[in-house]
Each structure stands twice: as structure tokens, then as C-alpha cells.
Design a protein around this motif. Structure first.
Motif, PDB file in Angstrom:
ATOM      1  N   SER A  30       8.497 -94.665  58.652  1.00 11.27           N
ATOM      2  CA  SER A  30       8.548 -95.283  59.981  1.00 11.27           C
ATOM      3  C   SER A  30       8.972 -96.742  59.937  1.00 11.27           C
ATOM      4  N   SER A  31       9.115 -97.320  58.763  1.00 12.51           N
ATOM      5  CA  SER A  31       9.521 -98.720  58.633  1.00 12.51           C
ATOM      6  C   SER A  31      11.024 -98.914  58.600  1.00 12.51           C
ATOM      7  N   TYR A  32      11.772 -97.819  58.634  1.00 15.03           N
ATOM      8  CA  TYR A  32      13.213 -97.925  58.413  1.00 15.03           C
ATOM      9  C   TYR A  32      14.053 -97.285  59.510  1.00 15.03           C
ATOM     10  N   VAL A  33      15.148 -97.964  59.815  1.00 11.72           N
ATOM     11  CA  VAL A  33      16.197 -97.370  60.643  1.00 11.72           C
ATOM     12  C   VAL A  33      16.848 -96.237  59.845  1.00 11.72           C
ATOM     13  N   SER A  52      16.251 -96.207  65.801  1.00 10.38           N
ATOM     14  CA  SER A  52      15.349 -97.286  65.428  1.00 10.38           C
ATOM     15  C   SER A  52      14.082 -96.737  64.776  1.00 10.38           C
ATOM     16  N   ARG A  53      13.280 -97.651  64.276  1.00  9.90           N
ATOM     17  CA  ARG A  53      12.076 -97.249  63.542  1.00  9.90           C
ATOM     18  C   ARG A  53      11.103 -96.449  64.408  1.00  9.90           C
ATOM     19  N   SER A  54      10.980 -96.820  65.651  1.00 11.20           N
ATOM     20  CA  SER A  54      10.054 -96.116  66.550  1.00 11.20           C
ATOM     21  C   SER A  54      10.692 -94.906  67.210  1.00 11.20           C
ATOM     22  N   ASN A  74       8.051 -89.378  62.978  1.00 15.07           N
ATOM     23  CA  ASN A  74       7.512 -90.206  61.890  1.00 15.07           C
ATOM     24  C   ASN A  74       6.301 -89.558  61.216  1.00 15.07           C
ATOM     25  N   ARG A  98      19.162 -94.061  54.916  1.00 19.89           N
ATOM     26  CA  ARG A  98      18.141 -95.031  55.302  1.00 19.89           C
ATOM     27  C   ARG A  98      18.702 -96.432  55.173  1.00 19.89           C
ATOM     28  N   TRP A 102      16.374-103.658  59.742  1.00 20.33           N
ATOM     29  CA  TRP A 102      15.470-103.148  60.763  1.00 20.33           C
ATOM     30  C   TRP A 102      15.693-103.786  62.125  1.00 20.33           C
TER      31      TRP A 102
END
Length: 125
Positions: A30-33, A52-54, A74, A98, A102
Motif C-alpha cells: 500500500s506504500s507504492y504507486v 495511487s497508493r490508496s 491493498n 511498482r 509516490w
């Protein structure tokens, strides 16, 4: 070590649909585009979509806008590419990747530092 494993490719008729999946190893997904790229025979690898990460922001190449949708789960460390209204020109090996960036959704392959092995998509006319 980061591993990305794509699945879901195959042969489909023009106008059909496929859903690609990319499962990522590691606990920081979840920390990465994340992005999808494709490469057709004799052509350079090209950007398809990024998320995006979210999952709240997405970006698409003009050639797939309105037909493809990128999404992510995620909790499952997985990114998806839903491909609808497929055309013969969508035939390619599809790669998930990946990014180390970010703060935006990059469309250049050099902005992605981990890649899967690819999955073949073939669209017949």
C-alpha cells in the motif's frame, strides 16, 4: 525481495473482456504507486495505466481511456486491470510494475523499479 506475478492473460475475440491480476509480495504494498505497461512485438514498452497508493487516483493512456480500468486491493496485495472492448491492437505482453515515486502517477517505465514477468494478451479480429 519484491516479486510481482501477473495472471489472467489469454486469447479473446475483439470486443471481449479480460481481467489481469498482479500479486505482490511483501508487507508494504500500500506504500507504492502501481502501474501496468504493455509491449507488442517489435514495439517499445508503453504505459497503460497507473494507480495511487490508496487507489483514489488513476491515470490512463489515451489509447485505453474509457475501456480499461485499473484498481487495487491493498488487503490482498493485488492490482488489477479490467480490459473491456478489446481491440486487436491491444495484443501485447502486459506487465505490472511498482514505482519508487509516490507523489504522482508516472507514465515512464524508468520511474518503475520492480517488474513482473508479464502475461500475454492476444485479441483476434
Amino acid at each position: 525481495q519484491v516479486q510481482l506475478v501477473e495472471s489472467g492473460g489469454g486469447l479473446v475475440q475483439a470486443g471481449g473482456s479480460l481481467r489481469l491480476s498482479c500479486a505482490a509480495s511483501g508487507s508494504t504494498f500500500s506504500s507504492y504507486v502501481m502501474g501496468w505497461f504493455r509491449q507488442a512485438p517489435g514495439k517499445e514498452r508503453e504505459f497503460v495505466a497507473a494507480i495511487s497508493r490508496s487507489g483514489g487516483s488513476t491515470s490512463y493512456a489515451d489509447s485505453v481511456k474509457g475501456r480499461f480500468a485499473i484498481s487495487r486491493d491493498n488487503a490482498k496485495n493485488t492490482v488489477y486491470l479490467q480490459m473491456n472492448s478489446l481491440k486487436p491492437e491491444d495484443t501485447a505482453v502486459y506487465y505490472c510494475a511498482r514505482s519508487g515515486r509516490w507523489w504522482n502517477l508516472p507514465d515512464r517505465s524508468q520511474d518503475y523499479n520492480y517488474w513482473g514477468q508479464g502475461t500475454q494478451v492476444a485479441v483476434s479480429s
